[in-house]
Scaffold this motif. Sequence first.
Motif, PDB file in Angstrom:
ATOM      1  N   TYR A  99       0.836  -1.203   0.000  1.00 33.64           N
ATOM      2  CA  TYR A  99       0.000   0.000   0.000  1.00 33.64           C
ATOM      3  C   TYR A  99       0.867   1.249   0.000  1.00 33.64           C
ATOM      4  N   ASP A 100       0.282   2.328  -0.514  1.00 34.16           N
ATOM      5  CA  ASP A 100       0.875   3.658  -0.357  1.00 34.16           C
ATOM      6  C   ASP A 100       0.219   4.382   0.813  1.00 34.16           C
ATOM      7  N   ASP A 101      -1.090   4.221   0.925  1.00 31.99           N
ATOM      8  CA  ASP A 101      -1.835   4.726   2.086  1.00 31.99           C
ATOM      9  C   ASP A 101      -2.723   3.600   2.595  1.00 31.99           C
ATOM     10  N   LEU A 102      -2.754   3.458   3.911  1.00 32.73           N
ATOM     11  CA  LEU A 102      -3.565   2.441   4.571  1.00 32.73           C
ATOM     12  C   LEU A 102      -4.541   3.142   5.504  1.00 32.73           C
ATOM     13  N   VAL A 103      -5.809   2.744   5.455  1.00 31.89           N
ATOM     14  CA  VAL A 103      -6.828   3.324   6.339  1.00 31.89           C
ATOM     15  C   VAL A 103      -7.389   2.213   7.218  1.00 31.89           C
ATOM     16  N   LEU A 104      -7.326   2.417   8.520  1.00 28.46           N
ATOM     17  CA  LEU A 104      -7.864   1.449   9.471  1.00 28.46           C
ATOM     18  C   LEU A 104      -9.250   1.912   9.911  1.00 28.46           C
ATOM     19  N   THR A 105     -10.237   1.156   9.510  1.00 28.29           N
ATOM     20  CA  THR A 105     -11.628   1.409   9.932  1.00 28.29           C
ATOM     21  C   THR A 105     -12.136   0.113  10.555  1.00 28.29           C
ATOM     22  N   THR A 106     -11.399  -0.366  11.531  1.00 26.54           N
ATOM     23  CA  THR A 106     -11.601  -1.711  12.089  1.00 26.54           C
ATOM     24  C   THR A 106     -12.740  -1.794  13.097  1.00 26.54           C
ATOM     25  N   GLY A 107     -13.359  -0.668  13.424  1.00 24.08           N
ATOM     26  CA  GLY A 107     -14.557  -0.696  14.246  1.00 24.08           C
ATOM     27  C   GLY A 107     -14.322  -1.085  15.688  1.00 24.08           C
ATOM     28  N   GLY A 251       2.796  -0.956  15.975  1.00 20.64           N
ATOM     29  CA  GLY A 251       3.547   0.090  16.661  1.00 20.64           C
ATOM     30  C   GLY A 251       2.913   1.461  16.595  1.00 20.64           C
ATOM     31  N   LEU A 252       1.641   1.556  16.232  1.00 19.85           N
ATOM     32  CA  LEU A 252       0.976   2.849  16.179  1.00 19.85           C
ATOM     33  C   LEU A 252       0.618   3.320  17.583  1.00 19.85           C
ATOM     34  N   ASP A 261      -4.129  12.457  14.303  1.00 20.76           N
ATOM     35  CA  ASP A 261      -4.068  13.909  14.393  1.00 20.76           C
ATOM     36  C   ASP A 261      -5.385  14.479  13.864  1.00 20.76           C
ATOM     37  N   ALA A 262      -5.442  15.789  13.736  1.00 22.66           N
ATOM     38  CA  ALA A 262      -6.699  16.430  13.338  1.00 22.66           C
ATOM     39  C   ALA A 262      -7.150  16.046  11.943  1.00 22.66           C
ATOM     40  N   GLN A 263      -6.218  15.543  11.124  1.00 28.83           N
ATOM     41  CA  GLN A 263      -6.563  15.153   9.762  1.00 28.83           C
ATOM     42  C   GLN A 263      -6.885  13.671   9.632  1.00 28.83           C
ATOM     43  N   GLY A 264      -6.732  12.913  10.735  1.00 31.16           N
ATOM     44  CA  GLY A 264      -7.016  11.489  10.677  1.00 31.16           C
ATOM     45  C   GLY A 264      -5.804  10.617  10.461  1.00 31.16           C
ATOM     46  N   HIS A 270       1.840   7.112   6.722  1.00 33.67           N
ATOM     47  CA  HIS A 270       1.139   6.436   5.631  1.00 33.67           C
ATOM     48  C   HIS A 270      -0.105   5.678   6.106  1.00 33.67           C
ATOM     49  N   ILE A 271      -0.424   5.798   7.399  1.00 32.41           N
ATOM     50  CA  ILE A 271      -1.565   5.060   7.949  1.00 32.41           C
ATOM     51  C   ILE A 271      -2.553   6.039   8.577  1.00 32.41           C
TER      52      ILE A 271
END
Length: 403
Positions: A99-107, A251-252, A261-264, A270-271
């Motif tokens: 991935y170049d950008d990863l979005v965690l919406t794991t609920g 490690g997040l 942060d304020a932008q998510g 990259h996450i």
Amino acid sequence: MKRVIVVGAGQAGASCVARLRSKGFDGQITLIGEEPVPPYQRPPLSKAYLLGEMARDRLYLRPESFYAEQNITLKLGTAVTAIDAMAQTLTLADEVLNYDDLVLTTGSTPRRLPAAIGGDLDGVMVVRGLNDVDAMAPRFTKGARVLIVGGGYIGLEAAAVAAKLGLNVTLVEMADRILQRVAAPETSAFFRHLHSAHGVDLREGVGLDHLTGDGGRVTGAVLGDGSTVAVDFVLVGVGIMPNTNLADAAGLRLENGIATDAQGRTSDPHIWAAGDCASFPWKGQQLRLESVGNAIDQAECVADNILGHARAYDAKPWFWSDQYDVKLQIAGLNTGYDHIVTRSGDTGVVSHWYYAGDQLLAIDAMNDPRAYMVGKRLIEMGKSPAPEAVRNTDTDLKELLKA
């Protein structure tokens, strides 16, 4: 070609991928979900769907064909086992994705009762996913005895459905009153009366000591006051926990969920994270909101920022709950309130306005959409009408917006 992967195919994940495409992102998009069905609405599960008033396909946020039409790769029934933040890869059961950008919406995951008090007995259930509701639906037969543990919105909504279907409902809440964590005593009193009028045996200030069973199946409960209740099944609604295991292992930074942060953006550039699992800066704290509105708005904000808009997430908290013929609509956050202003109308409509000193913080509106909409707009505008004007039913609420 830029690659975006979204992990978690719920409301937030579906909103993120749709937003990316609608705003012109032409790279690869992959949406990964553990459940074997396309993204769906959760609020109707324990209400209209359980009552048989909504078909399964109407739960889906979009037809499954939408994802193929938008060139979004949908991987359902698939678990992510690891994130390698340094290599920017995800490990699945049978492949590794870059991935170049990863979005965690794991609920989030419902809290369950410990096995030590009978939480592992057959018939002890939680309300979260489609499978949960499908499994419990056959038990909702007239005359069945259900114990509901927890007097928050999930527990009360389940009690309302059960009572409407003719079950014998007992609800226990360990705190002094139902909704104690989220609402004023006035709102608690409204819903206490509502449920009592529908035959729910509502016991406040009484916790569950342990469940009893026969042959591995739950048959009863011993409460904290020593009383016993015979049951056919148990529904547990004692809150949820954000799903942070993947983020933690990668490690997040965690703080009341996956800290952004304020932008998510998380502590890794990259996450990103959004929805129930994510917290964001708000008035000096990391706030995490558990609501459909937040899942949509935060996920769309993240999508915009992946596209380079550098937009801070401006949370506008709103919630709702349907119980019997009452629609509760909530705007704002009541944290820190010191007094309540009640506005009563005809035919039982009522709203409770939360103030801290002279500042309006939030509103609970029961069957009063006008009060809700005006209160929501006032809060978003930073306006606080005089309590006397709110209380006075001769006041035209819309005039408060002009003051």
